[in-house]
Write a protein that holds these residues in place. Sequence first.
Motif, PDB file in Angstrom:
ATOM      1  N   CYS A 222      34.492   1.177 -27.507  1.00 19.66           N
ATOM      2  CA  CYS A 222      34.967  -0.413 -27.456  1.00 19.66           C
ATOM      3  C   CYS A 222      33.649  -1.213 -27.704  1.00 19.66           C
ATOM      4  N   PRO A 223      33.662  -1.925 -28.999  1.00 20.15           N
ATOM      5  CA  PRO A 223      32.661  -3.232 -29.221  1.00 20.15           C
ATOM      6  C   PRO A 223      32.490  -4.098 -28.024  1.00 20.15           C
ATOM      7  N   VAL A 224      31.250  -4.665 -27.923  1.00 21.60           N
ATOM      8  CA  VAL A 224      30.710  -5.235 -26.855  1.00 21.60           C
ATOM      9  C   VAL A 224      30.218  -6.792 -27.310  1.00 21.60           C
ATOM     10  N   VAL A 225      30.793  -7.687 -26.669  1.00 21.55           N
ATOM     11  CA  VAL A 225      30.159  -8.982 -26.933  1.00 21.55           C
ATOM     12  C   VAL A 225      29.648  -9.437 -25.523  1.00 21.55           C
ATOM     13  N   ALA A 226      28.382  -9.849 -25.335  1.00 27.75           N
ATOM     14  CA  ALA A 226      27.656  -9.592 -24.182  1.00 27.75           C
ATOM     15  C   ALA A 226      26.904 -10.870 -24.053  1.00 27.75           C
ATOM     16  N   SER A 227      26.260 -11.299 -22.881  1.00 25.57           N
ATOM     17  CA  SER A 227      25.266 -12.296 -22.653  1.00 25.57           C
ATOM     18  C   SER A 227      23.935 -12.112 -23.126  1.00 25.57           C
ATOM     19  N   ASN A 228      23.308 -12.912 -23.591  1.00 26.51           N
ATOM     20  CA  ASN A 228      21.808 -13.065 -24.137  1.00 26.51           C
ATOM     21  C   ASN A 228      20.752 -13.051 -23.011  1.00 26.51           C
ATOM     22  N   LEU A 229      21.110 -12.785 -21.818  1.00 29.43           N
ATOM     23  CA  LEU A 229      20.390 -13.398 -20.667  1.00 29.43           C
ATOM     24  C   LEU A 229      20.126 -11.957 -19.897  1.00 29.43           C
TER      25      LEU A 229
ATOM     26  N   PRO B 204      20.180  -8.055 -23.259  1.00 29.24           N
ATOM     27  CA  PRO B 204      19.602  -7.361 -24.559  1.00 29.24           C
ATOM     28  C   PRO B 204      18.824  -6.033 -24.620  1.00 29.24           C
ATOM     29  N   GLU B 205      18.096  -6.071 -23.690  1.00 27.83           N
ATOM     30  CA  GLU B 205      17.486  -4.633 -23.483  1.00 27.83           C
ATOM     31  C   GLU B 205      18.372  -3.381 -23.610  1.00 27.83           C
ATOM     32  N   ILE B 206      19.733  -3.374 -22.940  1.00 27.42           N
ATOM     33  CA  ILE B 206      20.497  -2.487 -22.753  1.00 27.42           C
ATOM     34  C   ILE B 206      21.125  -2.498 -24.240  1.00 27.42           C
ATOM     35  N   CYS B 207      21.701  -3.554 -24.880  1.00 24.18           N
ATOM     36  CA  CYS B 207      22.497  -3.485 -26.124  1.00 24.18           C
ATOM     37  C   CYS B 207      21.885  -3.350 -27.232  1.00 24.18           C
TER      38      CYS B 207
ATOM     39  N   PRO C 151      25.641 -17.302 -22.394  1.00 20.61           N
ATOM     40  CA  PRO C 151      26.769 -17.216 -21.327  1.00 20.61           C
ATOM     41  C   PRO C 151      27.182 -18.798 -20.861  1.00 20.61           C
ATOM     42  N   HIS C 152      26.407 -19.748 -21.379  1.00 16.57           N
ATOM     43  CA  HIS C 152      26.753 -21.190 -21.230  1.00 16.57           C
ATOM     44  C   HIS C 152      27.381 -21.949 -22.523  1.00 16.57           C
TER      45      HIS C 152
END
Length: 374
Positions: free
Chosen positions: A291-298, A302-305, A314-315
């Motif tokens: 499943c693709p992921v769209v995630a926060s950049n905070l 980013p370390e995990i993704c 996220p703002h």
Amino acid sequence: MTTNVPGRAIRVGVNGRFLSQKLTGVQRYAHEIVAGLERRYASGRFGDSRFTLALPANAAERAGAYPAFGSPVIGRQSGYRWEQLEFPSVPADVLLNLCNLAPVRSRANILCIHDANTFTAPSSYGWRYRAVQRVALPLLARRAASLVTVSHASAATIAAVSGVDPSRITVAPNGHEHALRWRPEASTLAIDSLTARPFVVMLGSRAPHKNLALVRQIAPDLAGAGIDVIVVGDAGSVFAGGQGDDGGLICTGRIADDDIARLFGRALCLVFPSFVEGFGLPIVEAMALGCPVVASNLSCIPEICGDAALLRSPHAPREWIEAVTGLAADPARREALVRAGRERVKLFSWERSADIYAGLIEAVRAEKGRAIPR
């Protein structure tokens, strides 16, 4: 006080309070690490050393969950009182604590603190939990014989709030292999009764730092593009109250792991807009299941993704709308993210993290007769 002579076996007391708690990411971590250590123990890796998985009274029915370890009920208490007053009485040279807290009076703790969110996102937590964590976490971090956390970002934050030298903190991340054991074909979740349209999934508690507010903001625009939003999870007992009504969202509450696997198999993507995380376990679960992921950049995200997800502020709701609708319109890009995610999760292994803990335990044995003060 105990003394380890050269070559002598040591006694390891494992904090089994997690077996009395509802399964969240922290408790899953404990289950997987203990299971990994049990396999190594059964294979003879620890020689004549002995492991005792100590249980509070309210986990008595879980005795035998890890059969290679002794699993006695210690005392009559439960919760914080058991952890502080009765667990330390288990005969042990080192105490393994995998869920943020440990006996304050012991300096023989191997302790995993998953995050410092009660400092960085205090409004997400009830006052009692927040008060305990904010007092105990820095003290326990400074007193631990070995301090562990789950990401480099979390290590930096824990060091900042506790005054511990960051070089003293070992990083042993969450793994992904458990998600590969989930069986979507065993799911009883009737997705078609929830929606007949394409959908995205948000997975996690409703604590404010998870940023459900952003998902509510983007839901109407996604609905206009023919995409629904399914939210999985509940408030959780340690978190502060919810964030208003759920208009525009399809909310399932807590569901079984097999049901989550089925959702991931059908979802356009996971949306993960948190402001702060210790690790972000749903990210690797989604990636492991394609499943693709769209995630926060905070935070640690980013370390995990890495480059295997679309990272957005996220703002900035508009960025999320464009990312999701862009994936819906570009199947090739979505498939590229699926492939990248499957590769990325290979970096996060329960087996490797269990090896890290095994190394910390073996280092205690290698003290060659020097006592660990209790």
